[in-house]
Design an enzyme around this catalytic site. Structure first.
Site, PDB file in Angstrom:
ATOM      1  CG  ASP A   9      -0.380   0.172   2.524  1.00  0.00           C
ATOM      2  OD1 ASP A   9       0.863   0.281   2.604  1.00  0.00           O
ATOM      3  OD2 ASP A   9      -1.126   0.228   3.522  1.00  0.00           O
ATOM      4  CB  CYS A  66       0.514  -2.717   4.608  1.00  0.00           C
ATOM      5  SG  CYS A  66       0.160  -3.885   5.935  1.00  0.00           S
ATOM      6  N   GLY A  67       2.059  -0.898   6.318  1.00  0.00           N
ATOM      7  CA  GLY A  67       2.729  -0.265   7.444  1.00  0.00           C
ATOM      8  C   GLY A  67       3.122  -1.266   8.522  1.00  0.00           C
ATOM      9  CB  THR A  68       1.225  -3.221  10.861  1.00  0.00           C
ATOM     10  OG1 THR A  68       0.089  -3.563  10.057  1.00  0.00           O
ATOM     11  CG2 THR A  68       0.971  -1.913  11.609  1.00  0.00           C
ATOM     12  CB  ILE A  70      -1.313  -6.477  10.874  1.00  0.00           C
ATOM     13  CG1 ILE A  70      -0.181  -6.690  11.877  1.00  0.00           C
ATOM     14  CG2 ILE A  70      -2.594  -7.150  11.391  1.00  0.00           C
ATOM     15  CD1 ILE A  70      -0.393  -5.988  13.225  1.00  0.00           C
ATOM     16  CG  MET A  72      -0.249  -5.922   2.953  1.00  0.00           C
ATOM     17  SD  MET A  72      -1.219  -5.948   1.426  1.00  0.00           S
ATOM     18  CE  MET A  72      -0.461  -4.561   0.560  1.00  0.00           C
ATOM     19  CG  HIS A  99       7.980 -26.102  10.616  1.00  0.00           C
ATOM     20  ND1 HIS A  99       8.071 -26.070  11.984  1.00  0.00           N
ATOM     21  CD2 HIS A  99       9.105 -26.737  10.183  1.00  0.00           C
ATOM     22  CE1 HIS A  99       9.201 -26.647  12.386  1.00  0.00           C
ATOM     23  NE2 HIS A  99       9.852 -27.054  11.299  1.00  0.00           N
ATOM     24  CG  HIS A 134       6.175 -29.644   9.308  1.00  0.00           C
ATOM     25  ND1 HIS A 134       5.850 -29.140  10.552  1.00  0.00           N
ATOM     26  CD2 HIS A 134       7.470 -29.997   9.362  1.00  0.00           C
ATOM     27  CE1 HIS A 134       6.922 -29.165  11.316  1.00  0.00           C
ATOM     28  NE2 HIS A 134       7.923 -29.690  10.636  1.00  0.00           N
TER      29      HIS A 134
HETATM   30  C1  RB5 Z   1      -2.082   2.510   6.421  1.00  0.00           C
HETATM   31  O1  RB5 Z   1      -2.114   3.705   7.124  1.00  0.00           O
HETATM   32  C2  RB5 Z   1      -1.979   1.328   7.362  1.00  0.00           C
HETATM   33  O2  RB5 Z   1      -3.172   1.131   8.016  1.00  0.00           O
HETATM   34  C3  RB5 Z   1      -1.549   0.095   6.592  1.00  0.00           C
HETATM   35  O3  RB5 Z   1      -0.348   0.334   5.960  1.00  0.00           O
HETATM   36  C4  RB5 Z   1      -1.347  -1.178   7.411  1.00  0.00           C
HETATM   37  O4  RB5 Z   1      -0.523  -0.945   8.485  1.00  0.00           O
HETATM   38  C5  RB5 Z   1      -2.549  -1.918   7.725  1.00  0.00           C
HETATM   39  O5  RB5 Z   1      -2.507  -3.014   8.301  1.00  0.00           O
END
Ligand code: RB5
Length: 148
Positions: A9, A66-68, A70, A72, A99, A134
């Site tokens: 993103d 993406c930022g975290t 998470i 994605m 695994h 596995h």
């Molecule tokens: C974008 O601001 C942020 O929410 C996105 O990159 C990501 O971290 C979502 O999980």
């Protein structure tokens, strides 16, 4: 060497560019599914594009940023046939290939730096599934998917 689908993103555009360069250096063919600038976008749209390439067999593996990492990973794991792993260490990248037979790597650009992300991706790409005990566990994941 392989075709690797890669997408992000807006928060992951800079790291994606670094990883695309690294993929080329490693002799892989990166399939960059965008975005190409930092205008705000929705990560599920880009996760879906990369996952479609993997499930269709046009890419061997996928990398999502993406930022975290998470958002994605949550999105990618909704796609049948995708086993996405959010990794912060080389250990996780190695073991998830061994695994879990993970086929998509998720990275958080606001969590880890480019150098670590690059090393994690290299380990992920070089890995392979161990099978054995596995295999039946991964098969159980596939069976759960079939119930959806
Ligand atoms: C974008 O601001 C942020 O929410 C996105 O990159 C990501 O971290 C979502 O999980």
């Amino acid at each position: 060497m392989a075709t690797i689908a890669i997408a992000s993103d807006h928060a992951g555009v800079a790291l994606k560019a670094e990883l695309v360069d690294e993929l080329k250096k490693l002799g892989h063919s990166p399939l960059d599914l965008g975005p190409s600038d930092t205008a705000s976008v929705d990560y599920p749209d880009f996760a879906a594009k990369a996952c479609a390439e993997v499930t269709a067999g046009r890419a061997a593996l996928g990398v999502l940023i993406c930022g975290t990492g998470i958002g994605m990973s949550i999105t990618a794991n909704k796609v049948h046939g995708i086993r996405a792993a959010l990794c912060h260490t080389e250990f996780e990248a190695r073991v998830t290939r061994l695994h879990n037979d993970a086929n998509v790597l998720c990275l958080g650009s606001r969590v880890i730096g480019g150098a670590l992300a690059t090393e994690i991706m290299k380990v992920f790409l070089a890995g392979s599934f161990e099978g054995g005990r596995h295999a039946k566990r991964v098969e159980k994941i596939t069976q759960l998917e079939a119930k959806r």
